[in-house]
Design a protein around this motif. Structure first.
Motif, mmCIF file in Angstrom:
data_model
loop_
_atom_site.group_PDB
_atom_site.id
_atom_site.type_symbol
_atom_site.label_atom_id
_atom_site.label_comp_id
_atom_site.label_asym_id
_atom_site.label_seq_id
_atom_site.Cartn_x
_atom_site.Cartn_y
_atom_site.Cartn_z
ATOM 1 N N GLN A 172 42.002 -11.811 -0.801
ATOM 2 C CA GLN A 172 42.086 -10.477 -0.224
ATOM 3 C C GLN A 172 43.357 -10.277 0.595
ATOM 4 O O GLN A 172 43.776 -11.165 1.347
ATOM 5 C CB GLN A 172 40.873 -10.211 0.682
ATOM 6 C CG GLN A 172 39.552 -10.116 -0.050
ATOM 7 C CD GLN A 172 39.541 -8.989 -1.058
ATOM 8 O OE1 GLN A 172 39.692 -7.817 -0.716
ATOM 9 N NE2 GLN A 172 39.385 -9.347 -2.327
ATOM 10 N N THR A 173 43.969 -9.116 0.456
ATOM 11 C CA THR A 173 45.132 -8.787 1.276
ATOM 12 C C THR A 173 44.701 -8.423 2.691
ATOM 13 O O THR A 173 45.515 -8.452 3.613
ATOM 14 C CB THR A 173 45.905 -7.605 0.660
ATOM 15 O OG1 THR A 173 45.004 -6.510 0.447
ATOM 16 C CG2 THR A 173 46.529 -8.010 -0.666
ATOM 17 N N TYR A 174 43.451 -8.082 2.875
ATOM 18 C CA TYR A 174 42.861 -7.838 4.204
ATOM 19 C C TYR A 174 42.058 -9.086 4.565
ATOM 20 O O TYR A 174 41.075 -9.416 3.913
ATOM 21 C CB TYR A 174 41.946 -6.615 4.143
ATOM 22 C CG TYR A 174 41.336 -6.202 5.462
ATOM 23 C CD1 TYR A 174 41.982 -5.289 6.288
ATOM 24 C CD2 TYR A 174 40.099 -6.704 5.871
ATOM 25 C CE1 TYR A 174 41.422 -4.883 7.497
ATOM 26 C CE2 TYR A 174 39.532 -6.306 7.073
ATOM 27 C CZ TYR A 174 40.197 -5.400 7.878
ATOM 28 O OH TYR A 174 39.641 -4.999 9.077
ATOM 29 N N GLN A 175 42.491 -9.776 5.614
ATOM 30 C CA GLN A 175 41.942 -11.095 5.898
ATOM 31 C C GLN A 175 40.967 -11.140 7.073
ATOM 32 O O GLN A 175 40.492 -12.217 7.441
ATOM 33 C CB GLN A 175 43.087 -12.081 6.156
ATOM 34 C CG GLN A 175 43.798 -12.525 4.889
ATOM 35 C CD GLN A 175 42.949 -13.498 4.077
ATOM 36 O OE1 GLN A 175 42.511 -14.530 4.568
ATOM 37 N NE2 GLN A 175 42.702 -13.155 2.818
ATOM 38 N N ASN A 176 40.623 -9.999 7.638
ATOM 39 C CA ASN A 176 39.698 -10.001 8.777
ATOM 40 C C ASN A 176 38.257 -9.887 8.264
ATOM 41 O O ASN A 176 37.651 -8.821 8.294
ATOM 42 C CB ASN A 176 40.027 -8.846 9.719
ATOM 43 C CG ASN A 176 39.267 -8.965 11.030
ATOM 44 O OD1 ASN A 176 38.778 -10.028 11.396
ATOM 45 N ND2 ASN A 176 39.165 -7.858 11.738
ATOM 46 N N TYR A 177 37.732 -10.996 7.781
ATOM 47 C CA TYR A 177 36.395 -10.996 7.204
ATOM 48 C C TYR A 177 35.710 -12.328 7.461
ATOM 49 O O TYR A 177 36.348 -13.329 7.826
ATOM 50 C CB TYR A 177 36.452 -10.729 5.699
ATOM 51 C CG TYR A 177 37.110 -11.824 4.892
ATOM 52 C CD1 TYR A 177 36.397 -12.972 4.512
ATOM 53 C CD2 TYR A 177 38.452 -11.738 4.503
ATOM 54 C CE1 TYR A 177 37.000 -13.992 3.795
ATOM 55 C CE2 TYR A 177 39.049 -12.750 3.778
ATOM 56 C CZ TYR A 177 38.325 -13.873 3.426
ATOM 57 O OH TYR A 177 38.920 -14.879 2.725
ATOM 58 N N GLU A 178 34.418 -12.354 7.283
ATOM 59 C CA GLU A 178 33.640 -13.582 7.229
ATOM 60 C C GLU A 178 32.746 -13.517 5.990
ATOM 61 O O GLU A 178 32.380 -12.429 5.537
ATOM 62 C CB GLU A 178 32.767 -13.754 8.480
ATOM 63 C CG GLU A 178 31.700 -12.668 8.641
ATOM 64 C CD GLU A 178 30.707 -12.958 9.764
ATOM 65 O OE1 GLU A 178 30.761 -14.061 10.348
ATOM 66 O OE2 GLU A 178 29.872 -12.068 10.041
ATOM 67 N N VAL A 179 32.445 -14.665 5.419
ATOM 68 C CA VAL A 179 31.561 -14.745 4.259
ATOM 69 C C VAL A 179 30.290 -15.478 4.674
ATOM 70 O O VAL A 179 30.361 -16.576 5.242
ATOM 71 C CB VAL A 179 32.225 -15.482 3.081
ATOM 72 C CG1 VAL A 179 31.251 -15.595 1.908
ATOM 73 C CG2 VAL A 179 33.500 -14.760 2.648
ATOM 74 N N ILE A 180 29.152 -14.858 4.390
ATOM 75 C CA ILE A 180 27.864 -15.473 4.687
ATOM 76 C C ILE A 180 27.136 -15.720 3.376
ATOM 77 O O ILE A 180 26.676 -14.782 2.716
ATOM 78 C CB ILE A 180 27.006 -14.580 5.611
ATOM 79 C CG1 ILE A 180 27.778 -14.219 6.883
ATOM 80 C CG2 ILE A 180 25.688 -15.266 5.954
ATOM 81 C CD1 ILE A 180 27.130 -13.131 7.712
ATOM 82 N N LEU A 181 27.061 -16.982 2.988
ATOM 83 C CA LEU A 181 26.271 -17.363 1.822
ATOM 84 C C LEU A 181 24.830 -17.564 2.284
ATOM 85 O O LEU A 181 24.584 -18.301 3.248
ATOM 86 C CB LEU A 181 26.784 -18.665 1.211
ATOM 87 C CG LEU A 181 28.173 -18.674 0.572
ATOM 88 C CD1 LEU A 181 28.509 -20.086 0.093
ATOM 89 C CD2 LEU A 181 28.242 -17.706 -0.585
ATOM 90 N N VAL A 182 23.906 -16.911 1.626
ATOM 91 C CA VAL A 182 22.493 -17.080 1.969
ATOM 92 C C VAL A 182 21.811 -17.785 0.809
ATOM 93 O O VAL A 182 21.567 -17.184 -0.244
ATOM 94 C CB VAL A 182 21.802 -15.731 2.259
ATOM 95 C CG1 VAL A 182 20.352 -15.968 2.692
ATOM 96 C CG2 VAL A 182 22.561 -14.954 3.330
ATOM 97 N N ASP A 183 21.524 -19.075 0.993
ATOM 98 C CA ASP A 183 20.831 -19.821 -0.050
ATOM 99 C C ASP A 183 19.361 -19.420 -0.045
ATOM 100 O O ASP A 183 18.667 -19.552 0.962
ATOM 101 C CB ASP A 183 20.960 -21.322 0.185
ATOM 102 C CG ASP A 183 20.222 -22.108 -0.881
ATOM 103 O OD1 ASP A 183 20.769 -22.257 -1.980
ATOM 104 O OD2 ASP A 183 19.079 -22.536 -0.621
ATOM 105 N N ASN A 184 18.913 -18.937 -1.184
ATOM 106 C CA ASN A 184 17.586 -18.333 -1.280
ATOM 107 C C ASN A 184 16.613 -19.260 -2.020
ATOM 108 O O ASN A 184 16.009 -18.895 -3.014
ATOM 109 C CB ASN A 184 17.710 -16.985 -2.013
ATOM 110 C CG ASN A 184 16.410 -16.211 -2.026
ATOM 111 O OD1 ASN A 184 15.628 -16.274 -1.092
ATOM 112 N ND2 ASN A 184 16.172 -15.494 -3.117
ATOM 113 N N GLY A 185 16.512 -20.505 -1.504
ATOM 114 C CA GLY A 185 15.539 -21.431 -2.082
ATOM 115 C C GLY A 185 16.044 -22.214 -3.274
ATOM 116 O O GLY A 185 15.246 -22.631 -4.126
ATOM 117 N N SER A 186 17.352 -22.444 -3.362
ATOM 118 C CA SER A 186 17.880 -23.272 -4.443
ATOM 119 C C SER A 186 17.376 -24.707 -4.299
ATOM 120 O O SER A 186 16.847 -25.100 -3.253
ATOM 121 C CB SER A 186 19.410 -23.273 -4.426
ATOM 122 O OG SER A 186 19.926 -21.973 -4.591
ATOM 123 N N SER A 187 17.540 -25.492 -5.342
ATOM 124 C CA SER A 187 17.162 -26.904 -5.256
ATOM 125 C C SER A 187 17.990 -27.585 -4.167
ATOM 126 O O SER A 187 19.092 -27.132 -3.829
ATOM 127 C CB SER A 187 17.396 -27.588 -6.601
ATOM 128 O OG SER A 187 18.779 -27.585 -6.922
#
Length: 371
Positions: free
Chosen positions: A41-56
């Motif tokens: 992204q050219t706009y870098q003011n972000y956070e990524v939240i991965l939500v694991d929804n019951g994977s192995s």
């Protein structure tokens, strides 16, 4: 097209975007490409939240390792509760002033956040919506050229909301895309993707966790009803990757006819003012769900019912609301030919034999091609 004014550094600190990605046994290569598209992204003011929804457990450990390769990414884990529960959990964890949602096997263009945040800064909107491009692979979207900046489509927010809701509810005869997105390379999605939303507004409209079918449409309409200012821009930010049998549309539930009925009741109740005058449009939504019941539920390899049991369930459905609307003459005549034949076959009980014959023909043709 002239480039839009970039955000001042003082403003950027107040305008972080939280990117919420539900994950459930997604392959690492697909998730990696998704995260790569965010990192570019050219706009870098972000956070990524991965939500694991019951994977192995093994997949979760691999997700943890992968997320460690992306400095702005963190992962949270929860028991499997469906994609709605995962999105709501991500919303609770978010620190940004704005929210956007991405599916773990999809991509966004490198200018998506920059373009969206520029529009939000200028307009002070609650929601900005862009186009989606449907692709068969992540690689196909990477070869697509998205615009660095875009123009806002000039329409008042109140009128836009009315037109968008009508577009979401209308299966036949809606001119929204032709009016505002005449190029066939983009569409407006019914779900949460390709939208950037003010966090306070996003938190006022949570995803329905008890609704595994149709939850995206229910949520999208409620979001539009709750937002005070919505804008639409002429760009493509999002690549929606069609994954065949992995699609929720094709998923086997074991009681899809019950789940679909619950969804359609909510859809009707929440939008009575429109559907009362446009019952045939509601029947088009009903027909789509009925098609899924017959094709992806009753004909699934996972369905253990006998042919007799399948016919009994389908014929019982057609005696009840909302499925009975498909037999109403004014609705039936406006169905597409596929849905008409499906209703006729379901009423007579012959639909299952038609599909069996279709499979036989497919196998014969396949053998001839190999020869």
């Amino acid at each position: 097209m002239q480039n839009m004014v970039f955000l001042m550094k003082s403003e950027m600190g107040r305008m972080m975007v939280s990117i919420i990605i539900p994950v459930f046994n997604t392959t690492l290569d697909k998730l990696n490409m998704c995260l790569d598209s965010i990192q570019r992204q050219t706009y870098q003011n972000y956070e990524v939240i991965l939500v694991d929804n019951g994977s192995s457990d093994s997949m979760f450990e691999q997700y943890k390792t992968l997320s460690g390769q992306y400095p702005k990414t963190r992962i949270v884990q929860q028991n499997r509760g469906g994609v709605s529960a995962a999105r709501n959990r991500g919303l609770d964890e978010a620190n940004g002033a704005y929210i956007t949602y991405i599916d773990s096997d999809d991509l966004i263009s490198c200018f998506a956040l920059q373009d969206g945040m520029n529009h939000l800064r200028i307009s002070s909107a609650d929601v900005v919506i862009s186009g989606i491009r449907i692709v068969v692979s992540q690689e196909e979207f990477l070869s697509f050229h998205a615009d660095e900046s875009s123009k806002k489509i000039e329409i008042e927010s109140d009128k836009l909301v009315v037109k968008l809701i009508k577009h979401y509810l209308t299966v036949e005869g809606d001119s929204f895309l032709a009016d505002y997105f005449p190029n066939k390379d983009k569409m407006i999605g019914r779900g949460p993707c390709s939208k950037i939303i003010r966090t306070s507004v996003a938190r006022s409209v949570r995803f329905p966790e008890n609704l595994p079918i149709g939850e995206d449409l229910i949520w999208s309409i409620e979001l539009l009803k709750n937002a005070k200012h919505v804008i639409l821009v002429d760009n493509v930010w999002y690549g929606y990757v069609v994954n065949g049998n992995e699609s929720a549309i094709r998923k086997y539930y074991g009681n899809r006819e019950v789940l679909a009925k619950n969804y359609l009741k909510i859809l009707w109740d929440n939008n009575k003012s429109y559907f009362k005058d446009n019952e045939y449009q509601f029947s088009q939504n009903v027909a789509g769900e009925f098609y899924s019941i017959l094709n992806f539920e009753m004909l699934s390899d996972k369905c253990s019912l006998s042919n007799r049991g399948k016919r009994k369930i389908v014929q019982s459905c057609l005696k009840e609301w909302p499925w009975e609307l498909l037999k109403k003459k004014s609705n039936f005549k406006r169905l597409c030919m596929t849905h008409k034949l499906l209703v006729i076959g379901a009423c007579s009980g012959t639909w299952i034999y038609i599909y069996e014959l279709k499979d036989v023909v497919k196998r014969i043709i396949g053998k001839r091609k190999r020869v």
